[in-house]
Design an enzyme around this catalytic site. Sequence first.
Site, PDB file in Angstrom:
ATOM      1  N   ARG A 177       4.109   6.074  -4.370  1.00  0.00           N
ATOM      2  CA  ARG A 177       3.717   4.669  -4.238  1.00  0.00           C
ATOM      3  C   ARG A 177       4.937   3.847  -4.659  1.00  0.00           C
ATOM      4  NH1 ARG A 177      -0.815   7.005  -7.159  1.00  0.00           N
ATOM      5  NH2 ARG A 177      -2.700   6.963  -5.872  1.00  0.00           N
ATOM      6  N   LYS A 210      -1.530   6.025 -10.938  1.00  0.00           N
ATOM      7  CA  LYS A 210      -2.583   5.095 -11.342  1.00  0.00           C
ATOM      8  C   LYS A 210      -3.318   5.599 -12.562  1.00  0.00           C
ATOM      9  CE  LYS A 210      -3.718   3.030  -6.979  1.00  0.00           C
ATOM     10  NZ  LYS A 210      -4.775   2.838  -6.029  1.00  0.00           N
ATOM     11  N   HIS A 226       4.706   1.682   1.636  1.00  0.00           N
ATOM     12  CA  HIS A 226       3.545   2.583   1.680  1.00  0.00           C
ATOM     13  C   HIS A 226       3.541   3.434   2.951  1.00  0.00           C
ATOM     14  CE1 HIS A 226       0.217   3.048  -1.100  1.00  0.00           C
ATOM     15  NE2 HIS A 226      -0.609   3.272  -0.110  1.00  0.00           N
ATOM     16  N   ARG A 264       4.764   6.861   2.463  1.00  0.00           N
ATOM     17  CA  ARG A 264       3.749   7.721   1.828  1.00  0.00           C
ATOM     18  C   ARG A 264       2.820   8.302   2.898  1.00  0.00           C
ATOM     19  NH1 ARG A 264       1.192   8.571  -3.223  1.00  0.00           N
ATOM     20  NH2 ARG A 264      -1.037   8.069  -3.271  1.00  0.00           N
ATOM     21  N   HIS A 295      -3.959  11.632  -5.380  1.00  0.00           N
ATOM     22  CA  HIS A 295      -5.274  11.072  -5.041  1.00  0.00           C
ATOM     23  C   HIS A 295      -6.326  11.642  -5.985  1.00  0.00           C
ATOM     24  CE1 HIS A 295      -4.161  10.144  -0.575  1.00  0.00           C
ATOM     25  NE2 HIS A 295      -3.869   9.146  -1.381  1.00  0.00           N
ATOM     26  N   TYR A 322      -5.920  11.844   6.671  1.00  0.00           N
ATOM     27  CA  TYR A 322      -4.792  12.417   7.424  1.00  0.00           C
ATOM     28  C   TYR A 322      -5.226  13.588   8.316  1.00  0.00           C
ATOM     29  CZ  TYR A 322      -2.304   9.525   4.127  1.00  0.00           C
ATOM     30  OH  TYR A 322      -1.888   8.457   3.378  1.00  0.00           O
TER      31      TYR A 322
END
Length: 282
Positions: A151, A175, A247, A250, A273, A282
């Site tokens: 990110r 995150k 992004h 990514r 994730h 994806y």
Amino acid sequence: FLMTWAAALEDLRMHLKLERSLSPRSVEAYLRDLAKLRAYAEQQTPPLAPADVRLDDLQDFVTHTVRAGLAATSQARLLSAIRGFYRHLLREKVVREDPTELLDSPRIGRHLPTFLTVPEVDALVNAIDMSRPLAHRDRAMVETLYGCGLRVSELCALRRSWLHFSEGFIRVIGKGGKERLVPIGPEAIRQIERYIADERVHLPVKPKAEDIVFLNQRGGALSRVSVFNLVKALAVKAGIHKTISPHTFRHSFATHLVEGGADLRAVQEMLGHASITTTEIY
């Protein structure tokens, strides 16, 4: 003092009703859309208050709504509500910067994140003018964004003490302060080492930035906006007409891994994730 969602939304309700004189039905529709963002923000670890939400959170939220099957017209309305909400918070000085400023609107009917083909990634890298100051830094950043699927906030926060080149990986804090180890390829390693040896060494490094990898010309930590502007400028130079942002690298990293037969769980871990369902797009 961090304003809570309840207080921020109540404040917005009064603003829409009294200052913008919207009909009760319009006000309710506006707040219903923002309740989706609130629910998403409060499910994060740790939960995000309105002022904690950043551009990459909003990009992940948009991907989440796409995956949930929200129609593109509804997405456009949702984004319009979010933009209005953050403009209001900026006016009220609840936030210092508007995280929606660089947020792309979804194209009607788009269901998958935009990604670059391998030749397009090459064209972007080749668009960097290597005679410019800090060209090796820019090359290293593009190689790291794409080669590690970071990110933009993770790239800007990357520290020299987290580079474990002899073992072939870097440490990333994602995150919610979650730590992960991401493999890094020889080209990205070569570019980072060259930037550190040839360019970073000449910068007037600011006291709080000694351990930060990617610095601006003044020796401070690089902002997400400058990385965004760099990527946009390179896309124009490379003649790429897709709407791209940091992004996009990514998404390209993940798409190319999956196309190459990588295990979805491994891709999930590399991207950081929390849920496999986020990776399943994806």
